[in-house]
Design a protein around this motif. Structure first.
Motif, PDB file in Angstrom:
ATOM      1  N   ARG A 224       0.980  -1.047   0.085  1.00 46.77           N
ATOM      2  CA  ARG A 224       0.083  -0.005  -0.227  1.00 46.77           C
ATOM      3  C   ARG A 224       1.058   1.372  -0.186  1.00 46.77           C
ATOM      4  NH1 ARG A 224      -4.913   0.139   2.603  1.00 46.77           N
ATOM      5  NH2 ARG A 224      -4.440   2.627   2.274  1.00 46.77           N
ATOM      6  N   PHE A 225       0.477   2.280  -0.744  1.00 43.10           N
ATOM      7  CA  PHE A 225       1.516   3.637  -1.066  1.00 43.10           C
ATOM      8  C   PHE A 225       0.559   4.566  -0.337  1.00 43.10           C
ATOM      9  CE2 PHE A 225       1.569   0.707  -4.939  1.00 43.10           C
ATOM     10  CZ  PHE A 225       2.773   0.316  -4.547  1.00 43.10           C
ATOM     11  N   ILE A 226       1.202   4.976   1.024  1.00 45.78           N
ATOM     12  CA  ILE A 226       0.700   6.256   1.503  1.00 45.78           C
ATOM     13  C   ILE A 226       1.758   7.111   1.992  1.00 45.78           C
ATOM     14  CG2 ILE A 226      -0.537   6.815   3.720  1.00 45.78           C
ATOM     15  CD1 ILE A 226      -1.343   3.892   3.996  1.00 45.78           C
ATOM     16  N   SER A 227       1.694   8.402   1.001  1.00 47.35           N
ATOM     17  CA  SER A 227       2.500   9.313   1.209  1.00 47.35           C
ATOM     18  C   SER A 227       2.647  10.471   2.306  1.00 47.35           C
ATOM     19  CB  SER A 227       2.800  10.220  -0.115  1.00 47.35           C
ATOM     20  OG  SER A 227       1.567  10.899  -0.255  1.00 47.35           O
ATOM     21  N   ASP A 228       1.325  10.535   2.982  1.00 47.05           N
ATOM     22  CA  ASP A 228       1.085  11.360   3.782  1.00 47.05           C
ATOM     23  C   ASP A 228       1.380  10.742   5.242  1.00 47.05           C
ATOM     24  OD1 ASP A 228      -0.340  14.006   5.118  1.00 47.05           O
ATOM     25  OD2 ASP A 228      -1.305  12.483   6.094  1.00 47.05           O
ATOM     26  N   PRO A 229       2.289  11.443   5.990  1.00 48.24           N
ATOM     27  CA  PRO A 229       2.879  11.270   7.228  1.00 48.24           C
ATOM     28  C   PRO A 229       1.697  10.672   8.433  1.00 48.24           C
ATOM     29  CG  PRO A 229       4.183  12.694   6.697  1.00 48.24           C
ATOM     30  CD  PRO A 229       2.986  12.843   5.764  1.00 48.24           C
ATOM     31  N   ALA A 230       0.762  11.705   8.371  1.00 50.07           N
ATOM     32  CA  ALA A 230      -0.340  11.486   9.211  1.00 50.07           C
ATOM     33  C   ALA A 230      -1.364  10.278   9.055  1.00 50.07           C
ATOM     34  CB  ALA A 230      -1.517  12.901   9.288  1.00 50.07           C
ATOM     35  N   ALA A 231      -1.309  10.033   7.943  1.00 45.98           N
ATOM     36  CA  ALA A 231      -2.284   8.874   7.322  1.00 45.98           C
ATOM     37  C   ALA A 231      -1.480   7.516   7.289  1.00 45.98           C
ATOM     38  CB  ALA A 231      -2.502   9.158   5.675  1.00 45.98           C
ATOM     39  N   GLN A 232      -0.166   7.672   7.251  1.00 44.33           N
ATOM     40  CA  GLN A 232       0.564   6.496   7.767  1.00 44.33           C
ATOM     41  C   GLN A 232       0.324   6.051   9.151  1.00 44.33           C
ATOM     42  OE1 GLN A 232       4.665   7.470   6.861  1.00 44.33           O
ATOM     43  NE2 GLN A 232       4.167   7.829   4.680  1.00 44.33           N
ATOM     44  N   VAL A 233       0.431   6.858  10.009  1.00 45.47           N
ATOM     45  CA  VAL A 233       0.163   6.621  11.321  1.00 45.47           C
ATOM     46  C   VAL A 233      -1.229   6.141  11.506  1.00 45.47           C
ATOM     47  CG1 VAL A 233      -0.150   7.689  13.991  1.00 45.47           C
ATOM     48  CG2 VAL A 233       1.731   8.169  12.277  1.00 45.47           C
ATOM     49  N   ALA A 234      -2.195   6.816  11.074  1.00 45.18           N
ATOM     50  CA  ALA A 234      -3.680   6.553  11.206  1.00 45.18           C
ATOM     51  C   ALA A 234      -3.627   4.904  10.513  1.00 45.18           C
ATOM     52  CB  ALA A 234      -4.412   7.335  10.308  1.00 45.18           C
ATOM     53  N   ALA A 235      -3.233   4.530   9.247  1.00 49.72           N
ATOM     54  CA  ALA A 235      -3.358   3.194   8.900  1.00 49.72           C
ATOM     55  C   ALA A 235      -2.819   2.089   9.744  1.00 49.72           C
ATOM     56  CB  ALA A 235      -2.684   3.249   7.490  1.00 49.72           C
ATOM     57  N   LEU A 236      -1.747   2.463  10.337  1.00 48.67           N
ATOM     58  CA  LEU A 236      -1.142   1.475  11.227  1.00 48.67           C
ATOM     59  C   LEU A 236      -2.061   1.260  12.540  1.00 48.67           C
ATOM     60  CD1 LEU A 236       2.682   2.614  11.228  1.00 48.67           C
ATOM     61  CD2 LEU A 236       1.654   0.305  10.770  1.00 48.67           C
ATOM     62  N   LYS A 237      -2.604   2.263  13.213  1.00 48.08           N
ATOM     63  CA  LYS A 237      -3.522   2.218  14.114  1.00 48.08           C
ATOM     64  C   LYS A 237      -4.621   1.675  14.060  1.00 48.08           C
ATOM     65  CE  LYS A 237      -1.393   6.169  16.881  1.00 48.08           C
ATOM     66  NZ  LYS A 237      -1.909   7.492  17.425  1.00 48.08           N
ATOM     67  N   ALA A 238      -5.306   1.743  12.625  1.00 48.01           N
ATOM     68  CA  ALA A 238      -6.548   1.234  12.394  1.00 48.01           C
ATOM     69  C   ALA A 238      -6.562  -0.445  11.964  1.00 48.01           C
ATOM     70  CB  ALA A 238      -7.072   2.057  11.128  1.00 48.01           C
ATOM     71  N   GLY A 239      -5.190  -0.621  11.876  1.00 47.31           N
ATOM     72  CA  GLY A 239      -5.016  -2.081  11.494  1.00 47.31           C
ATOM     73  C   GLY A 239      -4.905  -2.516  10.052  1.00 47.31           C
ATOM     74  N   ASP A 240      -5.002  -1.269   9.047  1.00 47.56           N
ATOM     75  CA  ASP A 240      -5.087  -1.365   7.633  1.00 47.56           C
ATOM     76  C   ASP A 240      -3.758  -1.903   7.078  1.00 47.56           C
ATOM     77  OD1 ASP A 240      -7.786  -0.389   7.582  1.00 47.56           O
ATOM     78  OD2 ASP A 240      -7.326   1.552   7.678  1.00 47.56           O
ATOM     79  N   ILE A 241      -2.717  -1.421   8.060  1.00 52.65           N
ATOM     80  CA  ILE A 241      -1.193  -1.917   7.321  1.00 52.65           C
ATOM     81  C   ILE A 241      -0.661  -2.697   8.470  1.00 52.65           C
ATOM     82  CG2 ILE A 241       0.757  -0.991   7.017  1.00 52.65           C
ATOM     83  CD1 ILE A 241      -1.059  -0.062   4.952  1.00 52.65           C
ATOM     84  N   ASP A 242      -0.133  -3.933   8.064  1.00 50.33           N
ATOM     85  CA  ASP A 242       0.675  -4.807   9.011  1.00 50.33           C
ATOM     86  C   ASP A 242       1.595  -4.236   9.540  1.00 50.33           C
ATOM     87  OD1 ASP A 242      -1.530  -6.693   9.090  1.00 50.33           O
ATOM     88  OD2 ASP A 242      -1.056  -7.427   7.187  1.00 50.33           O
ATOM     89  N   ALA A 243       2.655  -3.601   8.336  1.00 48.10           N
ATOM     90  CA  ALA A 243       3.865  -3.257   8.670  1.00 48.10           C
ATOM     91  C   ALA A 243       4.185  -1.968   7.567  1.00 48.10           C
ATOM     92  CB  ALA A 243       4.998  -4.425   8.348  1.00 48.10           C
ATOM     93  N   PHE A 244       4.842  -1.030   8.202  1.00 45.54           N
ATOM     94  CA  PHE A 244       5.251   0.171   7.593  1.00 45.54           C
ATOM     95  C   PHE A 244       6.780   0.217   7.370  1.00 45.54           C
ATOM     96  CE2 PHE A 244       5.418   4.000   5.387  1.00 45.54           C
ATOM     97  CZ  PHE A 244       3.869   4.243   4.658  1.00 45.54           C
ATOM     98  N   THR A 245       7.355   0.011   6.007  1.00 43.34           N
ATOM     99  CA  THR A 245       8.933  -0.011   6.273  1.00 43.34           C
ATOM    100  C   THR A 245       9.521   1.390   5.786  1.00 43.34           C
ATOM    101  OG1 THR A 245       8.920  -0.665   3.774  1.00 43.34           O
ATOM    102  CG2 THR A 245       8.989  -2.348   5.308  1.00 43.34           C
TER     103      THR A 245
END
Length: 501
Positions: A224-245
């Motif tokens: 998944r491609f998420i450029s916005d830093p706030a959206a990256q954090v939100a996606a991790l907290k929501a469980g939409d992303i399993d790992a962010f490299t």
């Protein structure tokens, strides 16, 4: 006991047994580990052909997952078998014999054999090659294919990094039948195959059931491609992303570290982050100006402000974790007064105006703001120009039309780029070129490390670029996920060994 009571008791017992059985079944189902994975990335690749583009995001999706070079680089930076199961090198360092896996196939079902390897290497070194690392293939003088499983490569000169280069994403083996369409529909030999690409959102890979090597434990991987830093954090907290490299919202790390649902790892990368300088453009063609800029930059403040302390300062273009590293960070200590004196000596007592072009990553955008402020303190007035990746690649990297830019060079052992006559730094040094020629002819590790040290000193003395820091490899992932790389010895999100507990 009455018949009615007997019926009630039996019914209650049956119900209890059924509930227990259902609970046991549920527990068994819950205990089954997941076989899917969603990996977050800040940058979307411009296409998916690793042999035809400089963008690191291409390799981050495709390396080892979709495409395989002859050799591979593992999580520890060591060379391991790829499409070639074994290889030998002649005593004079000129002849390399590769034996391919006998049952390897491309995702379209066609055999992957020596003819495909020859096609790939010839294509990469051709006059019209668009390979971003065409120099890797320049030493090749002859390629022979005595049988479908054997490739013999003869070099015109020894190249101590030839095997390492043949393990890069730029050397991924492709087939002539699909090479032209790999940018949008990649066909490789890896343990995963391409499913779909939803532009602006994700790339999906499925497990390759016909893979002839060790089978991955995952059935499906989504990038998944998420450029916005706030959206990256939100996606991790929501469980939409399993790992962010390559997670770069460093200010959020304490929160994830204190949450038992997540694991945070911080490792090393090959990403020398530099203030790239156009050495052919005035006033940057004057070494005094370049040295003035080096004295004007406070790297500790930069690392604290941009990476929240998660970085290591560098004084030349070489990573501190590699053998051959020389610590040159003390050559240009932060000294604004010295910077002003050098500018005056170069004929710029009142400084000058320039442009600082910044690509999208946070380290560049945030770091660029700080660098511009530091330069302004000594009279260098840098106008910031934010650009998207496509524009940066076209105008800066390819067109060499720029003053200053800030970028992380993430290719491993890439100090040789300073010897390339057409590289975008526009740096010319006979002294450096002579060292690099000698390095190319040298295979002894100790002698190579000594030459690496000499090269680093030349680049630092010439202040070719502003050498800032190593980009850290930060991964935020869900607890229970194993096999993600901690360090990043090559541009890759290799998920072939990832699984869930």
């Amino acid at each position: 006991m009455s018949t009615a009571k007997q019926r009630f008791t039996l019914a209650a017992a049956a119900a209890t047994f059924a509930s227990l059985a259902l609970a046991a079944t549920s527990l068994t189902a819950t205990a089954q580990p997941r076989t899917d994975l969603v990996v977050g990335m800040a940058l979307e690749p411009p296409h998916l052909d690793p042999t035809a583009g400089a963008a690191g995001a291409i390799k981050e999706v495709t390396y080892a997952n979709l495409f395989e070079p002859l050799l591979r680089v593992d999580a520890d930076g060591k060379l391991i078998p790829g499409l070639a199961e074994r290889w030998t090198v002649s005593d004079d360092g000129l002849t390399y014999r590769f034996t391919l896996r006998p049952n390897a196939k491309f995702h379209d079902g066609t055999a992957a054999d020596s003819a495909d390897v020859k096609f790939t290497l010839d294509r990469a070194r051709a006059a019209d090659s668009v390979n971003a690392q065409k120099a890797y293939f320049a030493p090749i003088s002859k390629i022979e294919t005595p049988d479908p499983q054997t490739v013999v490569v003869t070099l015109s000169r020894p190249d101590g990094l030839f095997l390492f280069h043949m393990a890069s994403g730029d050397a991924a083996i492709v087939a002539p039948e699909s090479a032209a369409t790999n940018k949008q529909k990649p066909v490789g030999t890896g343990p995963f195959r391409f499913d779909r690409w939803v532009a602006g959102d994700r790339v999906v890979l499925d497990r390759n059931p016909d893979y002839d090597g060790v089978k991955p434990k995952l059935d499906r991987v989504t990038f998944r491609f998420i450029s916005d830093p706030a959206a990256q954090v939100a996606a991790l907290k929501a469980g939409d992303i399993d790992a962010f490299t390559l997670f770069s919202t460093y200010e959020a790390l304490p929160e994830f570290r204190n949450d038992p649902k997540f694991t945070v790892t911080v490792g090393s990368t090959e990403g020398e982050t530099i203030l790239s300088t156009n050495n052919a453009r005035k006033p940057f063609d004057d070494v005094r100006v370049r040295r003035a800029m080096a004295h004007a930059i406070d790297r500790k403040t930069l690392i604290d402000g941009v990476l929240y302390g998660n970085g290591v300062a560098i004084g030349s273009h070489f990573p501190p974790h590699r053998e051959g590293y020389v610590d040159l960070t003390g050559l240009y200590p932060y000294d604004p007064a010295k910077a002003k004196a050098l500018l005056a000596e170069a004929g710029y007592p009142n400084g000058f105006d320039t442009t600082l072009r910044l690509p999208p990553p946070p380290y560049a955008r945030r770091g660029g703001e700080l660098v511009a402020a530091m330069l302004a303190e000594v009279g260098i007035r840098a106008k910031i120009e934010p650009v998207e990746w496509a524009a940066w690649l076209e105008k800066t990297f390819k067109g060499k039309d720029y003053d200053l830019t800030m970028i992380a060079h993430t290719e491993p052992l890439d100090i040789d780029i300073y010897a390339r006559p057409d590289y975008y730094f526009n740096y010319k040094s006979e002294r450096f070129n002579a060292l690099n020629d000698e390095l190319n002819r040298t295979q002894d590790p100790a002698k190579r490390n000594a030459l690496y040290g000499e090269e680093q000193k030349v680049l630092a003395e010439d202040a070719v670029n502003g050498f800032l820091f190593m980009l850290p490899s930060v991964t935020v992932q869900k607890a229970g996920l194993t096999g993600m790389w901690v360090n990043r010895p090559i541009q890759a999100n290799d998920v072939t060994g990832v699984s869930w507990k």
